[in-house]
Write a protein that holds these residues in place. Structure first.
Motif, PDB file in Angstrom:
ATOM      1  N   GLU A  18       1.018  -1.294   5.920  1.00  0.00           N
ATOM      2  CA  GLU A  18       1.166  -1.229   4.429  1.00  0.00           C
ATOM      3  C   GLU A  18      -0.027  -1.908   3.792  1.00  0.00           C
ATOM      4  O   GLU A  18      -0.494  -1.418   3.014  1.00  0.00           O
ATOM      5  CB  GLU A  18       2.419  -2.173   4.254  1.00  0.00           C
ATOM      6  N   ALA A  19      -0.764  -2.882   4.649  1.00  0.00           N
ATOM      7  CA  ALA A  19      -1.992  -3.196   3.658  1.00  0.00           C
ATOM      8  C   ALA A  19      -3.021  -2.194   3.742  1.00  0.00           C
ATOM      9  O   ALA A  19      -3.708  -2.281   2.820  1.00  0.00           O
ATOM     10  CB  ALA A  19      -2.480  -4.507   4.529  1.00  0.00           C
ATOM     11  N   VAL A  20      -3.046  -1.327   4.635  1.00  0.00           N
ATOM     12  CA  VAL A  20      -4.200  -0.244   4.750  1.00  0.00           C
ATOM     13  C   VAL A  20      -3.742   0.809   3.556  1.00  0.00           C
ATOM     14  O   VAL A  20      -4.619   1.326   2.845  1.00  0.00           O
ATOM     15  CB  VAL A  20      -4.252   0.408   6.143  1.00  0.00           C
ATOM     16  N   SER A  21      -2.488   1.101   3.563  1.00  0.00           N
ATOM     17  CA  SER A  21      -1.920   1.930   2.526  1.00  0.00           C
ATOM     18  C   SER A  21      -2.222   1.506   1.246  1.00  0.00           C
ATOM     19  O   SER A  21      -2.657   2.176   0.126  1.00  0.00           O
ATOM     20  CB  SER A  21      -0.504   2.176   2.821  1.00  0.00           C
ATOM     21  N   ASN A  22      -2.057   0.087   0.921  1.00  0.00           N
ATOM     22  CA  ASN A  22      -2.412  -0.746  -0.505  1.00  0.00           C
ATOM     23  C   ASN A  22      -3.930  -0.406  -0.810  1.00  0.00           C
ATOM     24  O   ASN A  22      -4.135  -0.059  -1.868  1.00  0.00           O
ATOM     25  CB  ASN A  22      -1.815  -1.873  -0.397  1.00  0.00           C
ATOM     26  N   ALA A  23      -4.612  -0.629   0.220  1.00  0.00           N
ATOM     27  CA  ALA A  23      -6.104  -0.546   0.169  1.00  0.00           C
ATOM     28  C   ALA A  23      -6.693   0.745  -0.393  1.00  0.00           C
ATOM     29  O   ALA A  23      -7.471   1.062  -1.362  1.00  0.00           O
ATOM     30  CB  ALA A  23      -7.016  -1.183   1.335  1.00  0.00           C
ATOM     31  N   ARG A  24      -6.048   1.596   0.430  1.00  0.00           N
ATOM     32  CA  ARG A  24      -6.178   3.008   0.040  1.00  0.00           C
ATOM     33  C   ARG A  24      -5.957   3.522  -1.221  1.00  0.00           C
ATOM     34  O   ARG A  24      -6.479   4.229  -2.158  1.00  0.00           O
ATOM     35  CB  ARG A  24      -5.603   3.967   1.179  1.00  0.00           C
ATOM     36  N   LYS A  25      -4.616   3.244  -1.628  1.00  0.00           N
ATOM     37  CA  LYS A  25      -3.966   3.669  -2.846  1.00  0.00           C
ATOM     38  C   LYS A  25      -4.483   2.948  -4.149  1.00  0.00           C
ATOM     39  O   LYS A  25      -4.788   3.546  -5.229  1.00  0.00           O
ATOM     40  CB  LYS A  25      -2.458   3.537  -2.704  1.00  0.00           C
ATOM     41  N   HIS A  26      -4.384   1.606  -4.152  1.00  0.00           N
ATOM     42  CA  HIS A  26      -4.588   0.724  -5.135  1.00  0.00           C
ATOM     43  C   HIS A  26      -6.086   0.307  -5.355  1.00  0.00           C
ATOM     44  O   HIS A  26      -6.759   0.418  -6.499  1.00  0.00           O
ATOM     45  CB  HIS A  26      -3.949  -0.499  -5.232  1.00  0.00           C
ATOM     46  N   ALA A  27      -6.802   0.181  -4.315  1.00  0.00           N
ATOM     47  CA  ALA A  27      -8.260  -0.136  -4.202  1.00  0.00           C
ATOM     48  C   ALA A  27      -9.317   0.904  -3.997  1.00  0.00           C
ATOM     49  O   ALA A  27     -10.613   0.829  -4.304  1.00  0.00           O
ATOM     50  CB  ALA A  27      -8.400  -1.145  -3.263  1.00  0.00           C
ATOM     51  N   HIS A  28      -8.642   2.021  -3.997  1.00  0.00           N
ATOM     52  CA  HIS A  28      -9.601   3.219  -3.387  1.00  0.00           C
ATOM     53  C   HIS A  28     -10.776   2.862  -2.735  1.00  0.00           C
ATOM     54  O   HIS A  28     -11.837   3.426  -2.897  1.00  0.00           O
ATOM     55  CB  HIS A  28     -10.094   3.887  -4.973  1.00  0.00           C
ATOM     56  N   ALA A  29     -10.555   2.151  -1.682  1.00  0.00           N
ATOM     57  CA  ALA A  29     -11.466   1.775  -0.460  1.00  0.00           C
ATOM     58  C   ALA A  29     -11.911   2.738   0.201  1.00  0.00           C
ATOM     59  O   ALA A  29     -11.040   3.483   0.792  1.00  0.00           O
ATOM     60  CB  ALA A  29     -10.923   0.633   0.156  1.00  0.00           C
ATOM     61  N   PRO A  30     -13.241   3.014   0.048  1.00  0.00           N
ATOM     62  CA  PRO A  30     -13.833   3.918   1.007  1.00  0.00           C
ATOM     63  C   PRO A  30     -13.798   3.486   2.505  1.00  0.00           C
ATOM     64  O   PRO A  30     -13.866   4.267   3.473  1.00  0.00           O
ATOM     65  CB  PRO A  30     -15.176   4.333   0.657  1.00  0.00           C
ATOM     66  N   HIS A  31     -13.813   2.320   2.952  1.00  0.00           N
ATOM     67  CA  HIS A  31     -13.804   1.609   4.126  1.00  0.00           C
ATOM     68  C   HIS A  31     -12.863   0.722   4.076  1.00  0.00           C
ATOM     69  O   HIS A  31     -12.716  -0.053   3.423  1.00  0.00           O
ATOM     70  CB  HIS A  31     -15.163   0.904   4.503  1.00  0.00           C
ATOM     71  N   ILE A  32     -12.216   0.484   5.364  1.00  0.00           N
ATOM     72  CA  ILE A  32     -11.059  -0.615   5.765  1.00  0.00           C
ATOM     73  C   ILE A  32     -11.406  -0.913   7.052  1.00  0.00           C
ATOM     74  O   ILE A  32     -11.286  -0.261   8.161  1.00  0.00           O
ATOM     75  CB  ILE A  32      -9.507   0.064   5.377  1.00  0.00           C
TER      76      ILE A  32
END
Length: 68
Positions: A18-32
């Protein structure tokens, strides 16, 4: 993570997913980055970090009472 019960492993996986999904969706994070360290039998430490756009912490605190 064989020292962690199977059921707990599933819960940990769900939270990290869920945390990774949120980072991808909301933060548009290129790296996690996800780090998991077994502290002792039945206890682990995990850290999820990203280099996304972040959010305005002060705005979150200002609306905290309204959101409960």
């Amino acid at each position: 993570m064989n020292e962690i019960e199977t059921g707990k492993q599933g819960v940990i996986f769900f939270i990290i997913e869920e945390a990774v999904s949120n980072a991808r969706k909301h933060a548009h994070a290129p790296h996690i980055w996800v780090r998991i360290r077994l502290v002792n039998k039945g206890l682990c430490f995990w850290k999820i970090q990203d280099d996304g756009i972040g959010f305005d912490v002060e705005a979150v605190y200002r609306s905290y009472d309204e959101r409960r």
